[in-house]
Design a protein around this motif. Structure first.
Motif, short mmCIF file in Angstrom:
data_model
loop_
_atom_site.label_atom_id
_atom_site.label_comp_id
_atom_site.label_asym_id
_atom_site.label_seq_id
_atom_site.Cartn_x
_atom_site.Cartn_y
_atom_site.Cartn_z
N THR A 898 -7.75 15.19 1.93
CA THR A 898 -6.37 14.79 2.93
C THR A 898 -6.95 13.48 3.88
OG1 THR A 898 -7.39 16.58 4.42
CG2 THR A 898 -5.55 17.18 3.07
N LEU A 899 -7.92 13.44 4.14
CA LEU A 899 -8.45 12.49 5.17
C LEU A 899 -7.83 10.95 4.78
CD1 LEU A 899 -10.24 12.04 7.74
CD2 LEU A 899 -11.92 10.79 6.16
N ILE A 900 -7.20 10.46 5.69
CA ILE A 900 -6.52 8.96 5.55
C ILE A 900 -7.18 8.04 6.57
CG2 ILE A 900 -4.47 7.84 6.04
CD1 ILE A 900 -2.78 10.35 5.59
N TRP A 901 -7.48 8.46 7.49
CA TRP A 901 -8.13 7.48 8.71
C TRP A 901 -9.27 8.00 9.36
CZ3 TRP A 901 -8.56 7.47 14.08
CH2 TRP A 901 -8.57 6.04 14.60
N ASP A 928 -7.54 5.54 3.57
CA ASP A 928 -6.71 4.42 3.63
C ASP A 928 -7.47 3.28 4.43
OD1 ASP A 928 -4.39 2.69 3.27
OD2 ASP A 928 -3.89 3.14 5.38
N GLU A 929 -7.89 3.78 5.78
CA GLU A 929 -8.55 2.86 6.58
C GLU A 929 -9.61 3.38 6.99
OE1 GLU A 929 -6.29 1.20 9.93
OE2 GLU A 929 -4.66 1.65 8.59
N LEU A 930 -11.02 2.59 7.05
CA LEU A 930 -12.28 2.96 7.64
C LEU A 930 -12.62 1.98 8.66
CD1 LEU A 930 -14.65 4.74 7.80
CD2 LEU A 930 -15.61 3.29 5.89
N TRP A 931 -12.78 2.45 9.96
CA TRP A 931 -13.14 1.49 10.87
C TRP A 931 -14.43 1.65 11.52
CZ3 TRP A 931 -9.74 -1.80 13.77
CH2 TRP A 931 -8.26 -1.79 13.15
N ASN A 952 -13.13 2.38 -5.94
CA ASN A 952 -11.98 3.05 -5.25
C ASN A 952 -10.58 2.01 -4.92
OD1 ASN A 952 -10.39 3.43 -2.73
ND2 ASN A 952 -11.80 5.39 -2.31
N SER A 953 -9.63 2.49 -5.40
CA SER A 953 -8.44 1.71 -5.01
C SER A 953 -7.59 2.27 -3.91
CB SER A 953 -7.66 1.60 -6.54
OG SER A 953 -7.29 2.99 -6.68
N SER A 954 -7.86 3.47 -3.45
CA SER A 954 -6.88 3.97 -2.40
C SER A 954 -7.24 3.22 -1.06
CB SER A 954 -7.03 5.37 -2.11
OG SER A 954 -8.08 5.72 -1.75
N VAL A 955 -8.68 2.96 -0.66
CA VAL A 955 -8.92 2.36 0.56
C VAL A 955 -8.14 1.04 0.76
CG1 VAL A 955 -10.89 1.34 1.97
CG2 VAL A 955 -11.06 3.49 0.85
N GLN A 976 -16.73 -11.36 -1.67
CA GLN A 976 -16.93 -10.47 -2.65
C GLN A 976 -15.84 -9.31 -2.62
OE1 GLN A 976 -21.03 -8.89 -3.05
NE2 GLN A 976 -21.90 -10.89 -2.24
N GLU A 977 -15.65 -8.92 -1.67
CA GLU A 977 -14.37 -7.79 -1.47
C GLU A 977 -13.43 -8.31 -0.18
OE1 GLU A 977 -13.90 -4.43 -2.94
OE2 GLU A 977 -12.18 -5.07 -1.49
N SER A 978 -12.19 -8.35 -0.71
CA SER A 978 -11.07 -9.04 0.20
C SER A 978 -10.78 -7.80 1.03
CB SER A 978 -10.19 -9.47 -0.48
OG SER A 978 -9.53 -8.53 -1.34
N ARG A 979 -11.07 -6.57 1.02
CA ARG A 979 -10.83 -5.41 1.75
C ARG A 979 -11.62 -5.18 2.91
NH1 ARG A 979 -10.02 -0.76 -2.60
NH2 ARG A 979 -11.63 -2.10 -3.55
N LEU A 980 -12.77 -5.92 2.88
CA LEU A 980 -13.80 -5.97 4.28
C LEU A 980 -12.94 -6.70 5.37
CD1 LEU A 980 -17.07 -6.23 2.52
CD2 LEU A 980 -15.67 -4.25 3.28
#
Ligand SMILES: Nc1ncnc2c1ncn2[C@@H]1O[C@H](COP(=O)(O)OP(=O)(O)OP(=O)(O)O)[C@@H](O)[C@H]1O
Ligand SMILES: [Mg+2]
Length: 982
Positions: A898-901, A928-931, A952-955, A976-980
């Motif tokens: 369940t964890l999203i954030w 979804d988001e990790l801070w 992982n494609s959900s983050v 290397q990783e645009s989600r960072l």
């Protein structure tokens, strides 16, 4: 119209105003500003300010130069004029849209620094020219001729300063540095004791001595103890909770010594410090303590003279006074050298402090219209006071003003240096107060124990004035025939009984059951005086007024009224109620028990639009009413007292007191009044609900309560009538109830829970930025079942409060979210959250940011999380969980579906923690988001995260700003990783 055009079309008018009166000062001030803002360069200035040419040609030259420099320069020029000219000269001029002067970085050379600070320096150096020249001369920067040139008698002091600054600029960087150093040493906030002494004449010292002893004499005893001397302030004073909110919204706890210190300063240019707090929270007492400690040289040692004023007493001053007269007539008369003492005050504003107690009791609402700056010209008291507060008069003197929060409007807020909140006693403060009050430790223990078992009463005691009554009336309390007090009306009835009891035990022994009826005559007479006083903002009464109301010596001897002997303005005896809340209580007794009045008094109390002076009060308290202040605005200040009175009226009409009032007032009259109050409260609530805006699409339907919402709720609570509480919220249909910054403490929590528990559907209750505390949390429990979310950010809550909250919370089906950012939580509370998470498989959001949770606490949380399959949001920003904590959490959350954030920002997490979190990423299907901003993760850690993200494609986003990476590494890794996100 553009600023450029404005300058062209208004050229003639600008010329006139800048030439006005033939003084070069306005032009010089404008030039100072334009130099500081870098609109003009030095050459421009020299070309404009040519001493040999007439003033108007200098001004024309300036207009031309500015015109040629373009639109920005023109608008800054207009802004400078706007700043410099007095209000009356600006009439008819148009200044355009205005523009913000952008603060630049501090310049790096001393010469530029002097230029940027030029407008301030002109004022600062005016009184110090001799000193500055002396330093420049002795350091060899200036010659004697330079000094003479600056000090030519044709120049005004401001012009002399400008000449001095010009000369320093001409001499170069060393001279500029020398001057800056000198300025630093003479900074007013740090006067050196030896300098101070040197400047003080014997007469000033004599005056200080006299003032100190008069202030000490006035502040030695607390008035609520009848001045009998049984309790000196030293014996009973207990520290209250003093807080300040800084510019970024952070709350800091203050000590008494920080009241006038720099902490929490929001506006450096303002000199007025506001101490705000609810009725009876101890503002006057705190000020009294401050005065006493100053008088003993134990605090505020840099303050040479302290002038204490009471706004209540200023109300009685109808003469026009100059500042000089105000100080000397109202505070302390100098026996010698009046002029010299006054000159000292004018010359040393930073060594003087004024205090004004009870601005809310001043019958004139704050106005920012009439400017007055002459310290020797007599003006009406309101003009004097308001100009002091906003700084037109005696700029630089710090003023501490106390007021109830409701009475301070935006026009005064602009002039506040800072606002300090007094939130009454903490739970340990209550214990401490009780112990000080009862010299017998066994008795103190009994009172404390009786409070512990009655948390409603404990909540009330958090307000010192209630604590004082409860402690004083311990016999009646512990005797307990009439049940334990639950409402403030109960507490004040206890006090009433106590005072009558005290009197009658001297004559005939114990009070009978019909004690109120026996004393009805006294109560009604005091009540009438109290009500008329409140309606006319009058809190001090002359002997004549007492007589006119039929009050006899015997009535006065009951002890509800006390002498106010320091009313130095007049000679005759004056009286005031022991405390203003007691005046409110008597007024309420009068409204309820007087059979002759129709219901208009109730309308006036409960419906603000009906609040006008009654004919009666105009007749009896003629002296209190100043004809010039009968406009609506002047009544703003007294509203809090009328609201308290209304609360007491509600309480007295409650069924609980039916038998006490039975023989004092015919049942039919009482019932009529009861119905009228119930109807007014219901209407008031309806008005609130109508103000709820339609929900914005996609957002919850929410209501942001107005301040009077809390008051209505408190009135309903006083009535202690379940059906009224039910009706009040029956039609409230919202999903979110917002009560942020509403001064909600334990007392308000009790009332809120009493009413809100009857809501039909669950709500989100947002109580951020109040002073709920542990006791308040406990008071909220009765309505927890109807809260789906509880927001308690910044509320002084500790682990103990959480323990009690969660004990109930686990059993509440609807309870799904909690936010506790910025409280006093430690690892001791995490086991309770773990239990909640284990037990409640529908819990959604847990936010614990900015507390004191370490790795141990995180491990405990993890224990609970590993059993939980519902949590979506977990926020731990600003704790200290470190790598160990991050590892424990990551491990526990790996299997969460369940964890999203998740936020672990600013938690001392390093690469080991990041690698553990990488495992969570690689397994999670929901995150979804990790801070992770503001941690100490280095390259290794980030590489782990990158590897995990590949699986992982959900983050969507991993935030990594402020970690141990070089800018180059950040660029490379984000490629290397645009989600960072760095
Ligand atoms: N710090 C304290 N230590 C001991 N007793 C206190 C303290 N503060 C307040 N009290 C008690 O509570 C009473 C009411 O306090 P005070 O008059 O200072 O409140 P206030 O905030 O000025 O109220 P108001 O808003 O009505 O002016 C005092 O007379 C005293 O008995
Ligand atoms: Mg007060």
């Amino acid at each position: 119209m553009s600023a450029h055009q404005l300058i062209i079309t208004q050229r003639a008018e600008l010329l006139t105003v800048l030439c006005g009166g033939g003084s070069a000062e306005p032009l010089e001030c404008v030039l100072d500003l334009l130099l500081a803002w870098e609109v003009l360069v030095w050459e421009d200035y020299l070309n404009i300010r040519v001493a040999e040419k007439p003033l108007c040609s200098n001004i024309r030259q300036l207009l031309d130069v500015v015109h040629d420099k373009g639109e920005d320069a023109c608008s800054l020029f207009l802004a400078a004029i706007n700043q410099v000219l007095p209000e009356e000269q600006k009439a008819g001029l148009c200044f355009g849209k205005g523009c913000a002067v952008v603060g630049k970085n501090r310049p790096d050379t001393a010469t530029l620094m002097l230029l940027v600070d030029r407008p301030v320096l002109v004022t600062k150096l005016r009184d110090n020219i001799d000193g500055a020249l002396n330093v420049l001369l002795t350091t060899g920067c200036f010659t004697i001729q330079d000094c003479d040139g600056v000090q030519l008698p044709v120049y005004t002091p401001s012009q002399q300063v400008r000449r001095l600054l010009d000369q320093v600029k001409f001499k170069g960087e060393t001279a500029a540095k020398t001057l800056l150093q000198y300025l630093e040493q003479t900074e007013p906030s740090k006067p050196k004791p030896e300098d101070k002494e040197n400047h003080l004449s014997a007469d000033c010292l004599l005056y200080q001595k006299k003032l100190r002893s008069s202030v000490a004499a006035q502040s030695l005893f607390l008035s609520t103890y009848g001045g009998a001397g049984r309790f000196s302030l030293d014996d009973i004073y207990t520290d209250g909770l003093l807080e300040v909110v800084d510019g970024s919204g952070e709350t800091t706890t203050l000590g008494l010594e920080d009241m006038v210190g720099p902490i929490g300063t929001l506006n450096e240019d303002a000199d007025t410090i506001l101490l705000s707090g609810e009725a009876g929270s101890g503002k006057s007492t705190l000020l009294q303590r401050l005065h006493l400690l100053w008088a003993r040289e134990a605090l505020l040692t840099n303050t040479f003279l302290l002038f204490p004023f009471s706004c209540r007493k200023l109300n009685a001053e109808h003469r026009e006074l100059s500042l000089k007269e105000l100080l000397f007539l109202h505070c302390c008369w100098p026996d010698r050298s009046q002029d010299e003492v006054f000159q000292f005050i004018l010359d040393h504003p930073h060594m003087v402090l004024f205090t004004f107690d009870g601005l809310d009791e001043f019958k004139h609402g704050f106005r920012d219209e009439e400017r007055h700056c002459c310290p020797t010209k007599p003006v009406p008291i309101p003009v004097l006071l308001f100009n002091l507060l906003q700084g037109t008069l005696m700029k630089g003197i710090l003023k501490v003003v106390t007021s109830r929060p409701q009475a301070v409007g935006p026009s005064l807020k602009r002039y506040l240096r800072k606002e300090v909140h007094l939130n009454g006693f903490s739970p340990s403060g209550i214990n401490c107060f009780v112990k000080k009050h009862h010299s017998d430790p066994a008795m103190a223990r009994r009172v404390i124990d009786s409070l512990q078992v009655n948390t409603v009463l404990l909540g009330l005691c958090h307000i010192p004035v209630f604590c004082w009554i409860v402690t004083k009336c311990h016999q009646e309390l512990l005797g307990g025939q009439d049940g334990i007090p639950q409402t403030i009306t109960d507490v004040y009835l206890l006090a009433l009984q106590h005072f009558f009891q005290r009197k009658s035990s001297l004559s005939q022994g114990a009070l009978g059951k019909a004690w109120l009826e026996e004393h009805l005559d006294t109560v009604l007479k005091l009540g009438q005086l109290a009500l008329e006083g409140l309606e006319a903002s009058c809190y001090v009464f002359s002997g004549n007024e007492l007589q006119r109301n039929g009050l006899t010596e015997q009535d006065v001897s009951m002890g509800f009224l006390i002498y106010c002997n320091d009313l130095s303005v007049t000679d005759c005896k004056h009286y005031e109620f022991l405390h203003i809340t007691l005046q409110c209580f008597f007024a309420a007794l009068y409204v309820v028990l007087n059979c002759n009045n129709n219901c208009s008094a109730i309308s006036r109390l409960f419906q603000p639009q009906h609040r006008q002076l009654s004919g009666l009060s105009q007749r009896c308290l003629g002296h209190c009413i100043d004809p010039s202040v009968e406009e609506a605005e002047s009544h703003v200040a007294e509203t809090p007292n009328l609201q308290i009175t209304a609360q007491f009226v509600s309480g007295l009409l409650s069924q609980r007191h039916h038998s006490l009032l039975l023989d004092c007032c015919p049942t039919a009259v009482r019932e009529r009044k009861f119905k009228q109050v119930a109807k007014s409260l219901s209407k008031g609530m309806q008005r609130h609900f109508k103000s709820i805006p339609r929900p914005v699409k996609g957002e919850k339907k929410s209501m942001h309560a107005m301040p009077s919402f809390v008051w209505l709720i408190k009135c309903i609570y006083e009535m202690q009538d379940k059906s009224i509480a039910q009706d009040a919220v029956a039609k409230l249909d919202v999903e979110h109830l917002k009560l942020t910054y509403c001064s909600i403490g334990p007392v308000e929590c009790t009332a809120l829970a009493y009413v809100l528990q009857h809501l039909r559907n669950p709500v989100g209750l947002q109580l951020d930025n109040n002073s709920v505390g542990d006791v308040g949390v406990e008071q909220l429990l009765p309505c927890l079942h109807i809260c789906h979310s509880l927001y308690l950010r910044n509320n002084n809550i500790s682990d103990e409060g959480i323990r009690k909250l969660l004990e109930k919370g686990v059993k509440c089906e609807s309870f799904q979210k909690i936010a506790l950012f910025n409280n006093k939580l430690t690892d001791a509370c995490t086991q309770h959250f773990a239990c909640l998470l284990k037990t409640k498989q529908n819990f959604l959001a847990l936010r614990l940011g900015n507390n004191n949770i370490t790795s141990q606490g995180a491990e405990q949380l993890a224990e609970g999380l590993s059993y939980n399959q519902s949590l979506q949001f977990l926020g731990l920003w600003g704790n200290k969980i470190g790598d160990r904590g991050a590892e424990a959490l990551a491990n526990a959350l790996k299997n969460s579906t369940t964890l999203i954030w998740l936020s672990l920002v600013d938690n001392g997490v390093g690469s080991a923690g990041a690698c553990a979190l990488a495992k969570l990423i690689s397994q999670s299907k929901t995150l979804d988001e990790l801070w992770l901003n503001k941690n100490c993760i280095s390259r290794d850690g980030v590489e782990c995260l990158i590897e995990a993200l590949k699986m992982n494609s959900s983050v969507r986003e991993v935030w990594l700003r402020g970690n141990n990476l070089s800018p180059e590494e950040e660029v490379e890794l984000s490629k290397q990783e645009s989600r960072l996100i760095f």
